[in-house]
Design a protein around this motif. Structure first.
Motif, mmCIF file in Angstrom:
data_model
loop_
_atom_site.group_PDB
_atom_site.id
_atom_site.type_symbol
_atom_site.label_atom_id
_atom_site.label_comp_id
_atom_site.label_asym_id
_atom_site.label_seq_id
_atom_site.Cartn_x
_atom_site.Cartn_y
_atom_site.Cartn_z
ATOM 1 N N ARG A 288 0.834 -1.206 0.000
ATOM 2 C CA ARG A 288 0.000 0.000 0.000
ATOM 3 C C ARG A 288 0.869 1.257 0.000
ATOM 4 N N LEU A 289 1.926 1.232 0.809
ATOM 5 C CA LEU A 289 2.817 2.392 0.855
ATOM 6 C C LEU A 289 3.485 2.598 -0.498
ATOM 7 N N VAL B 101 3.204 5.980 -2.864
ATOM 8 C CA VAL B 101 4.396 6.686 -3.333
ATOM 9 C C VAL B 101 4.392 6.788 -4.853
ATOM 10 N N ALA B 102 4.122 5.679 -5.521
ATOM 11 C CA ALA B 102 4.165 5.650 -6.985
ATOM 12 C C ALA B 102 3.172 6.622 -7.600
ATOM 13 N N PHE C 25 12.398 6.383 -9.542
ATOM 14 C CA PHE C 25 12.641 6.300 -8.107
ATOM 15 C C PHE C 25 12.847 4.831 -7.753
ATOM 16 N N THR C 26 13.428 4.595 -6.595
ATOM 17 C CA THR C 26 13.543 3.229 -6.077
ATOM 18 C C THR C 26 12.813 3.155 -4.750
ATOM 19 N N PHE C 27 12.304 1.982 -4.436
ATOM 20 C CA PHE C 27 11.572 1.750 -3.191
ATOM 21 C C PHE C 27 12.110 0.465 -2.591
ATOM 22 N N THR C 28 12.784 0.596 -1.460
ATOM 23 C CA THR C 28 13.424 -0.546 -0.819
ATOM 24 C C THR C 28 12.826 -0.770 0.557
ATOM 25 N N CYS C 29 12.442 -2.008 0.830
ATOM 26 C CA CYS C 29 11.945 -2.369 2.156
ATOM 27 C C CYS C 29 12.914 -3.342 2.803
ATOM 28 N N PHE C 30 13.399 -2.981 3.980
ATOM 29 C CA PHE C 30 14.250 -3.871 4.760
ATOM 30 C C PHE C 30 13.344 -4.675 5.697
ATOM 31 N N THR C 31 13.365 -5.991 5.549
ATOM 32 C CA THR C 31 12.360 -6.809 6.226
ATOM 33 C C THR C 31 12.889 -8.188 6.572
ATOM 34 N N ASP C 32 12.258 -8.801 7.582
ATOM 35 C CA ASP C 32 12.588 -10.185 7.930
ATOM 36 C C ASP C 32 11.622 -11.169 7.285
ATOM 37 N N ASN C 33 10.685 -10.667 6.468
ATOM 38 C CA ASN C 33 9.728 -11.551 5.803
ATOM 39 C C ASN C 33 9.286 -10.939 4.477
ATOM 40 N N PRO C 34 9.928 -11.308 3.369
ATOM 41 C CA PRO C 34 9.583 -10.712 2.077
ATOM 42 C C PRO C 34 8.357 -11.340 1.410
#
Length: 271
Positions: free
Chosen positions: A24-25, A29-30, A37-46
């Motif tokens: 959703r985020l 943004v898009a 642009f780039t959108f990176t999520c740092f996560t423990d569950n992709p």
């Protein structure tokens, strides 16, 4: 900064937020940024994250995070020297913000080396920053992480909130976004008593991002609920609690803690 420098990051760990928040985020943004642009999520569950999002492992920590009741200290992982292959300024967004306008200006404001935070209206005299949306160059906040690693619990208890730690200790100091750009839902959007019983929360045209610190999140605003741990009540049901035993707030606080369902949040906070 040119268009190539538009780097958005977010972080997700544990079970509080799922892939739907990340997706959703990204979609918000898009819809509100000029590519590329780039959108990176740092996560423990992709799992479940849309392919447009670059899912990266949580940045490494050399110490155990302290257990605290206040502050979102796991966000300190983003103060690492490296964040995947990103370099230069990155714009961090909390997963529960609502994008209400174009984001391009968040990349052109100030200098590339600046640390720029939202203003925290809950502590105006302290000039405290809010890290619901903030920009910093990758690696610049390493000194904060190094000091935190020496005594994590002491730092957390001293500063209470990680945004206070950033505000007071960022190398070179911090700057703030122009006030109209970032609004705090409870402070700037919701009407005060008694208008909260007859008028929806407003979204000023000047805003670009609305943040939701605390326990009132976008889902609550959509449903018309002030506290996530309480049932959804009609206006009448909420007012009837004034005369019932078990009410856990003073009468003035109870009267303030009511909102009508907010249509504009429902219209914007979606994939």
């Amino acid at each position: 900064m040119d268009n190539v420098s538009k780097q958005i990051i977010c972080i997700n760990w544990g079970n509080k937020y799922g892939a739907d928040y990340i997706n959703r985020l990204y979609a918000m943004v898009a819809r509100n940024i000029t590519p590329p642009f780039t959108f990176t999520c740092f996560t423990d569950n992709p799992q479940g994250i849309r392919q447009d999002v670059r899912a990266e492992p949580l940045p490494y920590l050399s110490f155990e995070l302290p257990k605290t009741q206040k502050g979102i200290w796991p966000k300190c992982r983003l103060w690492n020297k490296t964040l995947a292959d990103l370099s230069g300024p990155v714009l961090f967004l909390d997963l529960d913000v609502v994008i209400t306008g174009n984001l391009d200006c968040f990349f052109s404001f100030g200098k590339p080396d600046d640390v720029i935070l939202a203003r925290n209206p809950s502590n105006p005299l302290e000039k405290l920053g809010q890290t619901s949306i903030y920009r910093f160059p990758v690696g610049k906040l390493v000194p904060l992480l190094d000091e935190f690693a020496k005594a994590p619990l002491d730092v957390a208890e001293t500063y209470k909130y990680e945004q206070r730690y950033v505000t007071r200790n960022a190398p070179g100091g911090v700057k703030f976004w122009p006030k109209p750009w970032v609004l705090h839902f409870r402070h700037h959007c919701r009407p005060t008593f008694p208008l909260n019983y007859v008028t929806q929360a407003k979204c000023p045209a000047s805003s670009k991002v609305v943040i939701f610190p605390g326990d009132l999140n976008p889902t609550d605003a959509i449903q018309g609920r002030y506290h996530s741990d309480e049932p959804i009540r009609t206006r009448r049901e909420h007012l009837q609690l004034l005369w019932k035993k078990g009410r856990n707030r003073s009468i003035p606080a109870h009267l303030r803690h009511y909102i009508l369902p907010t249509d504009w949040v429902a219209n914007l906070w979606k994939e």
